[in-house]
Motif scaffolding. Structure first.
Motif, mmCIF file in Angstrom:
data_model
loop_
_atom_site.group_PDB
_atom_site.id
_atom_site.type_symbol
_atom_site.label_atom_id
_atom_site.label_comp_id
_atom_site.label_asym_id
_atom_site.label_seq_id
_atom_site.Cartn_x
_atom_site.Cartn_y
_atom_site.Cartn_z
ATOM 1 N N UNK A 179 1.006 -1.259 -0.027
ATOM 2 C CA UNK A 179 0.019 -0.096 0.003
ATOM 3 C C UNK A 179 0.718 1.252 0.019
ATOM 4 N N UNK A 180 2.230 1.295 0.328
ATOM 5 C CA UNK A 180 3.043 2.409 0.626
ATOM 6 C C UNK A 180 3.314 3.031 -0.787
ATOM 7 N N UNK A 181 3.641 1.954 -1.751
ATOM 8 C CA UNK A 181 3.862 2.416 -2.920
ATOM 9 C C UNK A 181 2.987 2.930 -3.736
ATOM 10 N N UNK A 182 3.093 4.142 -4.368
ATOM 11 C CA UNK A 182 1.723 4.428 -5.118
ATOM 12 C C UNK A 182 2.248 4.677 -6.575
ATOM 13 N N UNK A 183 3.471 4.995 -6.918
ATOM 14 C CA UNK A 183 3.946 5.021 -8.186
ATOM 15 C C UNK A 183 5.304 4.149 -8.391
ATOM 16 N N UNK A 184 5.213 3.525 -9.764
ATOM 17 C CA UNK A 184 6.287 2.629 -9.972
ATOM 18 C C UNK A 184 7.096 3.058 -11.374
ATOM 19 N N UNK A 185 8.403 3.126 -11.077
ATOM 20 C CA UNK A 185 9.017 3.456 -12.201
ATOM 21 C C UNK A 185 9.332 2.378 -12.973
ATOM 22 N N UNK A 186 8.874 2.330 -14.295
ATOM 23 C CA UNK A 186 9.199 1.313 -15.040
ATOM 24 C C UNK A 186 10.449 1.414 -16.120
ATOM 25 N N UNK A 187 11.123 0.543 -16.500
ATOM 26 C CA UNK A 187 12.228 0.626 -17.171
ATOM 27 C C UNK A 187 11.902 -0.271 -18.522
ATOM 28 N N UNK A 188 11.838 0.262 -19.727
ATOM 29 C CA UNK A 188 11.495 -0.410 -20.611
ATOM 30 C C UNK A 188 12.571 -0.579 -21.735
ATOM 31 N N UNK A 194 1.840 -0.970 -22.005
ATOM 32 C CA UNK A 194 1.444 -2.211 -21.673
ATOM 33 C C UNK A 194 1.554 -2.469 -20.077
ATOM 34 N N UNK A 195 2.720 -2.119 -19.544
ATOM 35 C CA UNK A 195 3.015 -2.251 -17.964
ATOM 36 C C UNK A 195 2.061 -1.106 -17.247
ATOM 37 N N UNK A 196 1.879 -0.059 -17.788
ATOM 38 C CA UNK A 196 0.924 0.899 -17.177
ATOM 39 C C UNK A 196 -0.526 0.324 -16.959
ATOM 40 N N UNK A 238 0.352 3.608 -10.245
ATOM 41 C CA UNK A 238 0.657 4.382 -11.342
ATOM 42 C C UNK A 238 2.052 4.235 -11.890
ATOM 43 N N UNK A 239 2.365 4.421 -13.219
ATOM 44 C CA UNK A 239 3.573 3.849 -13.668
ATOM 45 C C UNK A 239 4.036 5.040 -14.621
ATOM 46 N N UNK A 240 5.544 5.210 -14.230
ATOM 47 C CA UNK A 240 6.289 6.290 -15.093
ATOM 48 C C UNK A 240 7.291 5.346 -15.825
#
Lengths: 240, 240
Positions: free
Chosen positions: B32-41, B53-55, B64-66
């Motif tokens: 629950x603590x993580x709201x945004x995940x940094x995605x490395x494509x 796709x990941x988002x 949420x995904x950045x």
């Protein structure tokens, strides 16, 4: 251009012995003038055992075999070679050893300028091309470059494998992997040599031999299938 | 040691959707603590499409995904990340991009010192280990090293595949490839993660999760099979 190459997809075909499926082509290729073949066993860990295997087989075809690792000076061994055979195994290990032993340039010179016949199977076929970027092997060691001997201006994918429609495995198919390679800029075409097939190059003439078709991948174009016997000389120009 | 890792063998299991087979573990992992995940494509060519796709998938799990490639400064993006997810594709392309963008050291620091949770799948799992020496991928680009982020002191072979007894293909089996790796000196052990399995690491505790067994290769020792649920914490010490 004196080059003569016999680039074999695989050294052993299912259900037959070592080099059995291509022994006629080997005899035709080395012919009567070559008496001794210099074998390069760098792709496998046990170089002595591997050289024995190659020696035993080529003896039945009338050729003596020297292992390059038995020579005190491997570059000198290349300089004296009547014929060269680089065997399969791990392509990364093979290419790293070719660099470590400083023999790449000498092999290229002997083949391209002096017309010394070069036979490769599997990894030995990979290193004859532009680069090892299209090997199937696991990168167990880090070579100083992926650039290879460059005896032809394209790449080969040996052991080319068609997708298995029944597979539940989700790893990329071989075709998907080569397509990923062609997503990168300035990548040469890739000849997928199925097990059982081989490419004979004599000067500027290339012919597909063996019993299976080959599949050609050109960046940005549809793939094409070629049957054994096809003249593939167009691959030897830089402008296909 | 604050590290928290979820190292997934494969992002898609046969017959199910993207990340569907591990979505419960992902929810448990980021919590629950993580709201945004940094995605490395970086492992796929089309970074925008891959990030979409990941988002889309992580949105259904409440995150949420950045995309790291959307940030003007990728190192700064790592510095600010609440959670990191490196997706699969081509491992060579991925590792080269991590070096090109100079983010390896920062990822290591954030995970090992700051406890930022790191999820990897396939190639993203490979680069979390000591090196990419045991990837299955085609070496389509040349990275400056095979050394990877080093979040654990061993290597992983994702998509681990048992030999097919009906195959007539003569390429090396996966086990033979890993055995060749262990012929080289000073090579770490290799955990073969079959599709469907994943490794959860929390500090100095490691647990096998998922639905398939894992196969462990230690240099000079017999291989061992481990069932899901097994405590594999011994892998995190350097002296197993």
């Amino acid at each position: 251009m004196k080059r003569r190459l016999l680039l074999v997809s695989n050294s052993t075909l299912h259900g037959s012995g070592y080099l059995a499926h291509c022994q006629q082509q080997i005899s035709d290729f080395f012919g009567k003038d070559v008496k001794r073949v210099l074998f390069v066993p760098y792709a496998l860990h046990d170089r002595d055992a591997y050289t024995r295997t190659a020696r035993d087989k080529l003896k039945t075809l009338g050729y003596e075999v020297d292992g390059i690792h038995e020579a005190s000076d491997p570059v000198e061994a290349i300089r004296k070679a009547e014929g060269i055979f680089i065997g399969g195994g791990n392509t990364f290990r093979l290419l790293k050893s070719l660099y470590d032993n400083k023999v790449l340039t000498e092999i290229r010179k002997r083949v391209m300028e002096d017309g010394v016949p070069y036979m490769g199977s599997s990894a030995g076929t990979n290193v004859a091309t532009v680069s090892i970027n299209t090997t199937n092997d696991m990168p167990i060691v880090y070579p100083p470059s992926f650039s290879a001997i460059g005896l032809v201006p394209f790449n080969i994918n040996p052991h080319y494998l068609d997708p298995d429609p029944n597979s539940r495995h989700m790893g990329e198919t071989r075709e998907q992997r080569i397509t990923q390679y062609h997503e990168e800029p300035d990548t040469p075409c890739v000849l997928g040599l199925r097990e059982g097939s081989m490419l004979l190059v004599e000067g500027n003439k290339a012919t597909l031999l063996g019993t299976t078709k080959a599949r050609l991948f050109i960046r940005g174009k549809p793939t094409v299938e070629y049957a054994p016997g096809t003249d593939l000389s167009f691959l030897l120009t830089d402008t296909h």
